[in-house]
Design an enzyme around this catalytic site. Structure first.
Site, PDB file in Angstrom:
ATOM      1  N   SER A 427     -72.644 -79.069 -67.902  1.00  0.00           N
ATOM      2  CA  SER A 427     -73.211 -78.029 -69.073  1.00  0.00           C
ATOM      3  C   SER A 427     -73.729 -76.713 -68.407  1.00  0.00           C
ATOM      4  CB  SER A 427     -73.848 -78.467 -70.169  1.00  0.00           C
ATOM      5  OG  SER A 427     -73.100 -79.227 -71.164  1.00  0.00           O
ATOM      6  N   LYS A 430     -72.607 -73.248 -69.274  1.00  0.00           N
ATOM      7  CA  LYS A 430     -72.783 -72.432 -70.406  1.00  0.00           C
ATOM      8  C   LYS A 430     -73.641 -71.243 -69.817  1.00  0.00           C
ATOM      9  CE  LYS A 430     -72.431 -76.096 -73.623  1.00  0.00           C
ATOM     10  NZ  LYS A 430     -72.403 -77.445 -72.940  1.00  0.00           N
ATOM     11  N   SER A 484     -77.182 -77.280 -76.043  1.00  0.00           N
ATOM     12  CA  SER A 484     -75.945 -77.658 -75.330  1.00  0.00           C
ATOM     13  C   SER A 484     -74.757 -78.093 -76.004  1.00  0.00           C
ATOM     14  CB  SER A 484     -76.078 -78.735 -74.151  1.00  0.00           C
ATOM     15  OG  SER A 484     -75.359 -78.370 -73.184  1.00  0.00           O
TER      16      SER A 484
END
Length: 637
Positions: A427, A430, A484
């Site tokens: 993640s 992102k 997230s």
């Protein structure tokens, strides 16, 4: 699933509360056993009260431990993270907490299904039972008045029970076996009815249901089962004493119990014997009144029909529990041994290699606001620093397999551990997603809708956003960065000008503008293992992201209330260090997949130094936080 569990701030507290209750429950059992021994000649209601308080105590200890951990001062987390070498086993056990809580949750689910099955059986019993003769209903009402019972109680007959049963809270009823009225004299039947009405008066059905809930929540501890069983035994004696007071001849109750015993033995058939050996799942709900389990009467019946006593549920579960506990301890010890062999002692101070000649800085887009001049200068210095192409070979006090620590301003590499190996970044992707979305300058208030296409079909990760949920673009950005949320990140990319293909092209242009040669982003969430980078390039990505005021503000917030479908809900940062006392975190992003391990990148200040930290592929969330704490301690020296 494990990422979602590990991101929950209360999970370690719950796991340790459950493990600590193993010895706490044993201590409670010893104390209650001693108290019951002292009260052996006291009235049954006193022993019943002691057992009830003991069971309540068992519930209160784990709940209070979780509450104290949740409400603890922020600085206490940091103290817990800074383990000494003598507490390595605690670190290893902490990493196993998601598995512990998951196993406990599965057990609670199974026990809840068992309880639900009992409730369903009781529901069917109520519906199939037929009304008793009117004369007996009148006798029941007269007995109820003698006992001071004001609630109306119905009398029903059924061939699905082998003894009197009292059921229900607000609409209580007593169910008798169909043939009992014709086999026992009326005074003795009245005595049995008085016993069941005593249960109704004392709300024993509801208390028994609460006991079943306690057994479901603390199913793994034999003391809980023992206390609950003792409560049922004492409850029968308390109901006997109360019923005897309402009868003209108190001895009628003893005669009734004896004759009920004889009648059941005479009426027993092979299928009845099988029923006694394998009672229905509803037994925990009806035993409060029937006494078929927990009372003295049918204990004797079971002993006559079944020479070998059926083992209690907790005895059957005890070997499995011991094996599971031994497995957890073995895993923890294996982690400790591996860590002792692989990790050197924490260094007293960080080595300071000479800085390399800086390359030309990469400027930020002119349209984006900078948080302040200092941050812009620091980010430019990190972007200008060359990647750590030469591994220093330092033995670093970190568990992460890939690490990078860069001092902002000077661009000096303070730590580098396998910093140029290309690995999945989960993640952390992102951050790139957020930069590309902000570069497009779309309306932050435009409503985005979570579609079926946003659902994770690769890892099947959980999400707080249901399909059909609507939220503003700026809220989706906050959820993607702070909590997230994969579906939020997917919706942002899908709503990008040109759709997903336009988003991918923008990502490639962004990576090229940052001079990143080993970073590949295939999709916006990081769920794909094809999203890869290096620790050194992730430091440059974090530095570039720090030039966006929105990203700094979102990722440095511990929690926020955000509207989803028009209703405000509180969401928490996946980095537990954000907002904690003593931590000055300016930017943060965590990540986890099975391929990437536990990842973290953040900008923070400590002892007047501003640094960018990248940790990739740590063994667990606790190790990831411990690594960050070790780096912070070293910076302060």
């Amino acid at each position: 699933m494990l990422e979602l569990l590990d991101s929950l701030p209360w999970l370690p507290a719950l796991g340790w509360a459950l493990l600590n209750f193993v010895w706490q429950g044993a201590l409670i059992g010893l104390l209650i056993a001693g108290a019951l021994r002292l009260l052996a000649q006291a009235p049954a209601r006193h022993r019943y009260l002691v057992c009830g308080l003991g069971l309540l105590w068992c519930l209160a200890l784990p709940l209070s431990a979780c509450w104290q951990a949740w409400a603890a001062a922020p600085g206490e987390l940091e103290q817990a993270l800074e383990f000494s070498s003598e507490l390595l086993w605690m670190q290893a056990m902490t990493e196993l907490m998601p598995q512990v809580v998951l196993a406990w949750g599965v057990g609670v689910l199974l026990m809840s299904l068992r309880l639900a099955g009992g409730l369903w059986w009781v529901r069917g019993l109520r519906r199939e039972a037929c009304p008793a003769p009117a004369a007996w209903q009148v006798r029941l009402e007269q007995l109820a008045r003698r006992l001071g019972l004001r609630r109306p109680v119905r009398l029903l007959l059924s061939d699905r029970v082998t003894g009197p049963v009292a059921l229900g809270l607000w609409r209580p009823l007593v169910i008798l076996p169909c043939s009992l009225l014709s086999h026992l004299p009326p005074p003795l039947v009245e005595a049995l009815l008085a016993h069941e009405l005593a249960h109704v008066r004392r709300w024993d059905y509801g208390i028994n249901l609460l006991q079943s809930l306690a057994e479901a929540l603390l199913f793994f501890h034999p003391v809980v089962w023992w206390l609950s069983e003792r409560m049922r035994i004492e409850r029968e004696q308390v109901a006997d004493a109360l019923a005897a007071q309402a009868l003209p001849q108190p001895r009628d109750l003893a005669r009734a119990l004896q004759q009920l015993n004889d009648w059941q033995l005479q009426a027993a058939r092979p299928d009845d014997e099988a029923w006694l050996q394998h009672p229905l799942p509803s037994m925990p709900l009806v035993q409060a009144a029937q006494g078929s389990r927990g009372g003295l009467l049918l204990r004797r019946v079971r002993g006559l029909l079944q020479p070998r006593e059926r083992l209690p549920a907790w005895k059957l579960a005890l070997p499995t529990l011991l094996v599971a506990l031994g497995g957890l301890l073995a895993q923890a010890q294996a982690k400790v041994n591996a860590r002792v062999e692989a990790e050197p002692a924490v260094v007293a101070a960080l080595p300071q290699p000479a800085p390399s000649a800086p390359a030309a800085p990469v400027s930020a887009p002119a349209s984006l606001p900078l948080p302040d001049a200092t941050a812009a200068t620091a980010a430019t210095a990190v972007l200008a620093a060359p990647p750590a192409s030469v591994n220093t070979g330092w033995r670093l006090p970190v568990n992460a397999r890939h690490a990078m620590v860069i001092e902002e301003g000077s661009g000096r590499v303070l730590m580098a551990k396998n910093a140029d190996e290309t690995v999945p970044i989960a993640s952390l992707t992102k951050l790139v997603t957020a930069m590309v979305v902000l570069d497009a300058r779309q309306d932050p208030q435009e409503q985005l809708r979570i579609e079926d296409a946003d659902v994770d079909r690769l890892k099947h990760s959980a999400s707080y956003l249901k399909v059909g949920a609507r939220l503003p673009r700026e809220v989706a950005l906050k959820l993607a960065l702070m909590s997230s949320e994969n579906r939020a990140a997917s919706a942002l990319a899908r709503a990008y000008p040109g759709g997903l293909e336009g988003f991918r092209q923008a990502v490639r242009r962004k990576l090229q503008s940052l001079g990143l040669q080993h970073t590949v982003i295939q999709e916006p969430t990081g769920l794909s293992p094809e999203n890869v980078s290096t620790a050194s390039e992730m430091a440059r990505i974090a530095a570039a992201a720090s030039r966006y005021q929105e990203i700094n503000a979102i990722t440095s917030s511990a929690r926020a209330k955000l509207p989803v479908n028009g209703q405000a809900r509180e969401f928490h940062n996946t980095n537990r260090l954000v907002g904690r006392k003593g931590w000055d975190i300016l930017l943060s992003k965590t990540g986890y997949t099975e391929e990437a391990g536990r990842c973290l990148t953040m900008r923070m200040k400590e002892a007047g130094k501003a640094v960018t930290v990248v940790l990739l592929d740590a063994d667990g969330s606790a190790q990831r936080l411990k690594d960050a704490a070790a780096i912070r301690r070293s910076l302060g020296r």
